[in-house]
Write an enzyme that holds these catalytic residues in place. Structure first.
Site, short mmCIF file in Angstrom:
data_model
loop_
_atom_site.label_atom_id
_atom_site.label_comp_id
_atom_site.label_asym_id
_atom_site.label_seq_id
_atom_site.Cartn_x
_atom_site.Cartn_y
_atom_site.Cartn_z
N GLY A 185 0.84 -1.19 0.02
CA GLY A 185 0.13 0.02 0.04
C GLY A 185 0.94 1.19 -0.10
CD GLU A 238 -4.46 0.14 10.78
OE1 GLU A 238 -2.90 0.09 10.82
OE2 GLU A 238 -5.05 -0.35 9.81
NE ARG A 260 -9.28 2.20 -10.73
CZ ARG A 260 -8.02 2.43 -10.72
NH1 ARG A 260 -7.69 3.90 -10.55
NH2 ARG A 260 -6.88 1.70 -10.22
CG HIS A 313 -2.56 -3.24 9.39
ND1 HIS A 313 -2.56 -1.82 8.88
CD2 HIS A 313 -2.36 -4.10 8.02
CE1 HIS A 313 -2.45 -1.77 7.54
NE2 HIS A 313 -1.88 -3.12 7.10
CB ILE A 314 -1.38 -9.40 11.93
CG1 ILE A 314 -2.98 -10.22 12.04
CG2 ILE A 314 -1.07 -8.78 13.04
CD1 ILE A 314 -3.26 -11.13 13.13
N GLY A 315 -2.19 -8.73 8.24
CA GLY A 315 -2.30 -9.28 7.22
C GLY A 315 -1.02 -10.26 6.57
NE ARG A 360 -3.03 1.23 3.87
CZ ARG A 360 -2.08 -0.25 3.73
NH1 ARG A 360 -2.81 -1.40 4.20
NH2 ARG A 360 -1.03 -0.15 3.10
NE ARG A 364 -0.26 -6.63 -6.40
CZ ARG A 364 0.21 -5.39 -6.71
NH1 ARG A 364 0.69 -5.28 -8.12
NH2 ARG A 364 0.05 -4.32 -6.24
P1 NDP Z 1 -3.66 -4.29 -6.26
O1 NDP Z 1 -2.98 -3.05 -6.85
O2 NDP Z 1 -3.30 -5.89 -7.14
O3 NDP Z 1 -5.10 -4.44 -6.24
C1 NDP Z 1 -5.98 -3.18 -5.91
C2 NDP Z 1 -7.35 -3.45 -6.51
O4 NDP Z 1 -8.25 -2.35 -5.94
C3 NDP Z 1 -7.34 -3.48 -7.90
O5 NDP Z 1 -8.02 -4.50 -8.05
C4 NDP Z 1 -8.24 -2.34 -8.15
O6 NDP Z 1 -9.01 -2.70 -9.23
C5 NDP Z 1 -8.95 -2.03 -6.88
N1 NDP Z 1 -9.42 -0.78 -7.12
C6 NDP Z 1 -8.80 0.51 -7.24
N2 NDP Z 1 -10.10 1.36 -7.25
C7 NDP Z 1 -11.13 0.68 -6.79
C8 NDP Z 1 -12.58 1.44 -6.93
N3 NDP Z 1 -12.53 2.54 -6.98
N4 NDP Z 1 -13.56 0.22 -6.51
C9 NDP Z 1 -13.01 -0.88 -6.46
N5 NDP Z 1 -11.83 -1.66 -6.58
C10 NDP Z 1 -10.84 -0.57 -6.94
O7 NDP Z 1 -2.83 -4.38 -5.07
P2 NDP Z 1 -3.07 -5.60 -3.79
O8 NDP Z 1 -4.13 -6.58 -4.09
O9 NDP Z 1 -1.53 -5.91 -3.88
O10 NDP Z 1 -3.08 -4.83 -2.56
C11 NDP Z 1 -4.58 -4.22 -2.29
C12 NDP Z 1 -4.27 -3.24 -1.04
O11 NDP Z 1 -4.33 -4.42 0.17
C13 NDP Z 1 -3.06 -2.68 -0.69
O12 NDP Z 1 -3.33 -1.28 -1.40
C14 NDP Z 1 -3.27 -2.39 0.74
O13 NDP Z 1 -3.91 -1.40 1.05
C15 NDP Z 1 -3.81 -3.55 1.43
N6 NDP Z 1 -3.18 -4.51 2.07
C16 NDP Z 1 -3.36 -4.92 3.18
C17 NDP Z 1 -2.58 -5.70 4.00
C18 NDP Z 1 -3.00 -6.01 5.32
O14 NDP Z 1 -1.92 -6.32 6.21
N7 NDP Z 1 -4.33 -6.17 5.87
C19 NDP Z 1 -1.31 -6.41 3.33
C20 NDP Z 1 -1.15 -5.99 2.02
C21 NDP Z 1 -1.84 -5.07 1.57
P3 NDP Z 1 -8.88 -1.68 -10.62
O15 NDP Z 1 -7.63 -2.22 -11.19
O16 NDP Z 1 -10.16 -2.17 -11.48
O17 NDP Z 1 -9.03 -0.57 -10.28
C1 DGY Z 2 0.92 -3.37 3.19
O1 DGY Z 2 1.82 -3.80 2.57
O2 DGY Z 2 0.31 -2.42 2.36
C2 DGY Z 2 0.45 -3.78 4.31
O3 DGY Z 2 -0.88 -3.31 4.92
C3 DGY Z 2 1.08 -4.37 5.31
O4 DGY Z 2 1.94 -5.33 5.00
#
Ligand code: NDP
Ligand code: DGY
Length: 322
Positions: free
Chosen positions: A79, A268, A180, A287-289, A239, A158
């Site tokens: 993120g 947080e 999107r 927040h331990i993903g 988030r 992802r």
């Molecule tokens: P990606 O960039 O692969 O995926 C993000 C997704 O968000 C895309 O599919 C995108 O779709 C979608 N998105 C963007 N805008 C919108 C919208 N308006 N409505 C719906 N979907 C939307 O990132 P990752 O999958 O690698 O990570 C996603 C998020 O997970 C990170 O940004 C982070 O905030 C969070 N995260 C949390 C963790 C935790 O510990 N809890 C660990 C790791 C990540 P599109 O392409 O169609 O826009």
């Molecule tokens: C991230 O990487 O964005 C997570 O929230 C923590 O790993």
């Protein structure tokens, strides 16, 4: 070149940086706790590279404090909503982040949270401990199962995709997703790309795995929760700011939705006095993903490699394009 690291990080990353003796000289906020803002503004002065975490807000003030040397910011996270990208771009600074390496761990945790929330595991554990388990009872601690259900994924990126792949073997009947644009990879999980309203109204489980953007900020609000089924379970591992927590509290406490599981909150840490923590049907994790030993090790190594690439003006293994 001078590198500033805003926290203690796993040794895999530290080793890479300390061994790069000819390239950089490292200073660090040597603590497991977040760096105070004043120390960040001090520590970053004159740095060529900044290694930061998602809890560090990197805005114009920090960039100004760093000064013109700063070539690269490497965040140990996928993120990047804590980075003021426009300001960073204006200054021609490159950004590294950690996609992919934490996808499996985060998807696994999200599934664990979904099951724990839907099947009321924390409540069950608590009842056993406090003597509330009087007998096997037909109506006690019943929850909701995935078999035959409809799951809605908000953001089939992802992590969203990895969550979908893990949920399907539980017997999920329909997999809806929104974002999107429709995704070619959606077909691999029999995903149906639908408008948000349809996903919200038809899902038994809603999983939020999108990135935080101005568009997704507060996406899950009163109107959103009011369209959900009364029996539906809401899960967020993206988030905290994607959710309006006051509206979520109302929906949970009035029985408008069945339960919620949150790995992320605003703020947080969530204060222990927060109303959400009074609810039995809300499971909150800190927040331990991505928190497996190996994932955090690989994340720190990738963050270090990104930083070195940026310092040396060469390829970064995971450079953010923005
Ligand atoms: P990606 O960039 O692969 O995926 C993000 C997704 O968000 C895309 O599919 C995108 O779709 C979608 N998105 C963007 N805008 C919108 C919208 N308006 N409505 C719906 N979907 C939307 O990132 P990752 O999958 O690698 O990570 C996603 C998020 O997970 C990170 O940004 C982070 O905030 C969070 N995260 C949390 C963790 C935790 O510990 N809890 C660990 C790791 C990540 P599109 O392409 O169609 O826009
Ligand atoms: C991230 O990487 O964005 C997570 O929230 C923590 O790993």
């Amino acid at each position: 070149m001078k590198v500033f690291i805003t926290r203690r990080i796993p040794q895999e990353g530290m080793k890479i940086l300390t061994e790069a003796t000819g390239v950089c000289e490292v200073s660090q906020w040597d603590s497991d706790e977040p760096i105070p803002r004043s120390e960040l503004l001090k520590g970053v002065q004159g740095a060529h590279g900044l290694l930061c975490l998602l809890s560090d807000k990197i805005d114009a003030e920090v960039l100004d404090a760093a000064g013109p040397n700063l070539k690269v910011i490497s965040t140990m996270s996928v993120g990047f909503d804590h980075l003021a990208l426009e300001e960073i771009k204006k200054r021609g600074i490159r950004v590294g982040y950690t996609p992919d390496v934490l996808t499996d761990a985060t998807a696994e945790l999200t599934v664990a949270l979904l099951l724990a929330t839907a099947r009321r595991l924390p409540e069950g554990v608590e009842e056993v401990k406090k003597g509330g388990w009087s007998s096997w009872k037909p109506l006690w601690l019943c929850g909701y199962g995935l078999s035959g259900s409809t799951v809605g994924v908000i953001g089939l990126g992802r992590i969203g995709m990895a969550i979908a792949q893990r949920l399907l073997p539980f017997g999920v009947k329909r997999l809806l997703y929104t974002g999107r644009t429709a995704k070619a990879h959606g077909a691999e999980v029999n995903g149906e790309f639908v408008p948000l309203d349809e996903l919200v109204a038809e899902s038994d489980f809603i999983v939020v795995s999108c990135s935080l953007t101005p568009e997704t900020q507060g996406l899950c609000d009163k109107a959103f929760f009011s369209k959900m089924k009364k029996t539906a379970v809401f899960i967020n591992s993206s988030r905290g700011a994607v959710v309006n927590q006051e509206d979520l509290y109302e929906a949970l406490s009035r029985g408008q939705i069945a339960a919620a599981g949150l790995d992320v909150t605003t703020p947080e840490p969530l204060p222990t006095s927060h109303p959400l923590l009074t609810l039995k049907n809300c499971v909150v994790l800190p927040h331990i993903g991505s928190a497996t030993y190996s994932t955090r090790g690989v994340m720190s190594a990738l963050t270090a490699q990104n930083l070195l690439g940026g310092l040396q003006g060469s390829d970064m293994p995971s450079e953010l394009s923005f």
